[in-house]
Design an enzyme around this catalytic site. Sequence first.
Site, PDB file in Angstrom:
ATOM      1  N   TRP A   1      47.155  84.213  29.741  1.00 13.11           N
ATOM      2  CA  TRP A   1      46.889  84.173  31.245  1.00 13.11           C
ATOM      3  C   TRP A   1      48.057  83.049  31.823  1.00 13.11           C
ATOM      4  O   TRP A   1      47.650  82.660  33.148  1.00 13.11           O
ATOM      5  CB  TRP A   1      45.372  83.906  31.700  1.00 13.11           C
ATOM      6  CG  TRP A   1      44.627  84.833  31.074  1.00 13.11           C
ATOM      7  CD1 TRP A   1      44.187  86.200  31.999  1.00 13.11           C
ATOM      8  CD2 TRP A   1      43.805  85.237  29.948  1.00 13.11           C
ATOM      9  NE1 TRP A   1      43.431  86.718  31.382  1.00 13.11           N
ATOM     10  CE2 TRP A   1      43.071  86.391  29.953  1.00 13.11           C
ATOM     11  CE3 TRP A   1      43.824  84.328  28.987  1.00 13.11           C
ATOM     12  CZ2 TRP A   1      42.366  86.681  28.834  1.00 13.11           C
ATOM     13  CZ3 TRP A   1      42.954  84.843  27.744  1.00 13.11           C
ATOM     14  CH2 TRP A   1      42.524  85.923  27.878  1.00 13.11           C
TER      15      TRP A   1
ATOM     16  N   GLY B   1      54.095  86.465  24.034  1.00 17.09           N
ATOM     17  CA  GLY B   1      52.593  86.427  24.176  1.00 17.09           C
ATOM     18  C   GLY B   1      51.964  85.060  25.041  1.00 17.09           C
ATOM     19  O   GLY B   1      51.507  84.137  24.533  1.00 17.09           O
ATOM     20  N   CYS B   2      52.009  85.444  26.396  1.00 20.04           N
ATOM     21  CA  CYS B   2      51.859  84.208  27.275  1.00 20.04           C
ATOM     22  C   CYS B   2      50.319  84.129  27.800  1.00 20.04           C
ATOM     23  O   CYS B   2      49.964  83.307  28.582  1.00 20.04           O
ATOM     24  CB  CYS B   2      52.742  84.294  28.536  1.00 20.04           C
ATOM     25  SG  CYS B   2      52.466  85.930  29.401  1.00 20.04           S
TER      26      CYS B   2
ATOM     27  N   GLN C   1      45.974  90.118  31.753  1.00 15.21           N
ATOM     28  CA  GLN C   1      46.492  89.024  31.648  1.00 15.21           C
ATOM     29  C   GLN C   1      47.662  88.413  32.673  1.00 15.21           C
ATOM     30  O   GLN C   1      47.822  87.630  33.350  1.00 15.21           O
ATOM     31  CB  GLN C   1      47.023  88.697  30.170  1.00 15.21           C
ATOM     32  CG  GLN C   1      45.793  88.439  29.088  1.00 15.21           C
ATOM     33  CD  GLN C   1      46.305  88.088  27.935  1.00 15.21           C
ATOM     34  OE1 GLN C   1      47.496  88.565  27.465  1.00 15.21           O
ATOM     35  NE2 GLN C   1      45.522  87.405  26.996  1.00 15.21           N
TER      36      GLN C   1
ATOM     37  N   SER D   1      43.571  79.986  22.315  1.00 19.18           N
ATOM     38  CA  SER D   1      44.248  79.664  21.061  1.00 19.18           C
ATOM     39  C   SER D   1      43.354  78.186  20.729  1.00 19.18           C
ATOM     40  O   SER D   1      42.983  77.546  21.381  1.00 19.18           O
ATOM     41  CB  SER D   1      45.747  79.585  21.062  1.00 19.18           C
ATOM     42  OG  SER D   1      46.209  78.876  22.227  1.00 19.18           O
TER      43      SER D   1
ATOM     44  N   CYS E   1      34.401  83.807  13.223  1.00 16.32           N
ATOM     45  CA  CYS E   1      35.552  83.015  13.163  1.00 16.32           C
ATOM     46  C   CYS E   1      35.273  81.717  12.858  1.00 16.32           C
ATOM     47  O   CYS E   1      36.136  81.064  12.245  1.00 16.32           O
ATOM     48  CB  CYS E   1      36.392  83.303  14.383  1.00 16.32           C
ATOM     49  SG  CYS E   1      36.844  85.025  14.731  1.00 16.32           S
TER      50      CYS E   1
ATOM     51  N   LEU F   1      61.497  81.103  26.671  1.00 14.51           N
ATOM     52  CA  LEU F   1      60.624  82.265  26.392  1.00 14.51           C
ATOM     53  C   LEU F   1      59.441  82.185  25.572  1.00 14.51           C
ATOM     54  O   LEU F   1      59.331  81.431  24.649  1.00 14.51           O
ATOM     55  CB  LEU F   1      61.775  83.253  25.431  1.00 14.51           C
ATOM     56  CG  LEU F   1      60.992  84.687  25.015  1.00 14.51           C
ATOM     57  CD1 LEU F   1      60.555  85.396  25.982  1.00 14.51           C
ATOM     58  CD2 LEU F   1      61.848  85.352  24.152  1.00 14.51           C
TER      59      LEU F   1
ATOM     60  N   SER G   1      48.893  92.728  27.824  1.00 14.31           N
ATOM     61  CA  SER G   1      47.535  92.924  28.705  1.00 14.31           C
ATOM     62  C   SER G   1      47.905  92.896  30.062  1.00 14.31           C
ATOM     63  O   SER G   1      48.494  92.112  30.594  1.00 14.31           O
ATOM     64  CB  SER G   1      46.635  91.904  28.203  1.00 14.31           C
ATOM     65  OG  SER G   1      45.515  91.796  29.287  1.00 14.31           O
TER      66      SER G   1
END
Length: 389
Positions: free
Chosen positions: A181, A178-179, A205, A141, A357, A175, A202
């Site tokens: 790796w 979407g963690c 992941q 990210s 991107c 919490l 995933s």
Amino acid sequence: MMSSNSASYSPPGGIKAPAALQQILQQAGIVVNGTQAWDMQVHDPMVFDRILQTWSLGLGESYMDGQWDCQRLDEFFYRLMRDELDESVQGFAKVRLLYEIARSKLFNLQSKDRAFQVGEQHYNAGNDLFEAMLDPRMIYSCAYWAHAKDLTEAQEHKLDLICKKLQLKPGESLLEIGCGWGGLAKFAAERYGVKVLGITVSSEQRALAIERCQGLPVEIRLIDYRDLTGSFDKIVSVGMFEHVGQKNYAEYFDIAHRLLSDQGIFLLHTIGSYATVKKTDAWIDRYIFPNGHLPSLVELSQALERRFLVEDLHNFGHDYDKTLMAWLSNFERAWPQLQTQYSKRFYRMWRYYLCCCAGFFRSGQGQLWQLVLTKRERQQTYLGYRPSF
């Protein structure tokens, strides 16, 4: 309707570009087979038919197939997006755009049944690929570059920025929706002494995140956010909201509201669009992030109304351009080793993705927001945080 039989422009090398298409590109300062680093170098005239028929999908697929090249692909996309050339699309390509808009309106492309599709297609592409491309913590990210000298430092500064905005304290429960790796979960557990539950769609992941977080109070589950239960002192979601979809925003924030303690803090880190968009780019949807949608601030504010208070909004979208170019540099450097596992077409697809991107954020169409959210029940005044270094 434009067609390859239209009056044509003939660039050096004898390949003829349809005049209407050349006119669109020239609005952005792009010349077919021109001399600038951002000009298209066309090897096969079939490129023009593919672009005219399906616009971005044809542009991307023809690049993957080696039918055209560009020395500075990032600058090519920056110019296309700076001038919003989608507005100039005609003919069959316009039909394709209208199809994408209708598809997004009529179907819930991010339903629970589809939740694991992006994990299987994108995030399971191969841990070796992401290990080579990303920083040592594998943070996928936008980094925070304000005071950083390289990608590793910029990602560490971003993680610390998040933890300080969340006001994490030892023993609290965090919490992470979407963690990835496990990079943020490990950082928060080690540096701030919190207990973390991370979720992902995933399997690749999850396996690596469990391995990297061994010995820490971190649990990693392979589940959809709609299956979460419990109560947490703090919630964070980094780079996952782009997969939620506008039709599911209300449910997403309802779930977060239910899971967050009354005195808690929720930090949402998401890519956004400077304007509300009705479609997902067809090439990105097919090859990179299926079923994705980038929110606008209008969509976010509508979904947050009567659910959360916005305590802080921080935009550092231009940092994503720099992050993507750092990933591209790492990817190019690692390609001699990676090419034994991936095809040349994959190489061109991945390079196209990163450059596309980068141009998106460089143009200002792409934004990166961190929102700090709380419930009305929270009694403490929230003081926004920016690092001074």
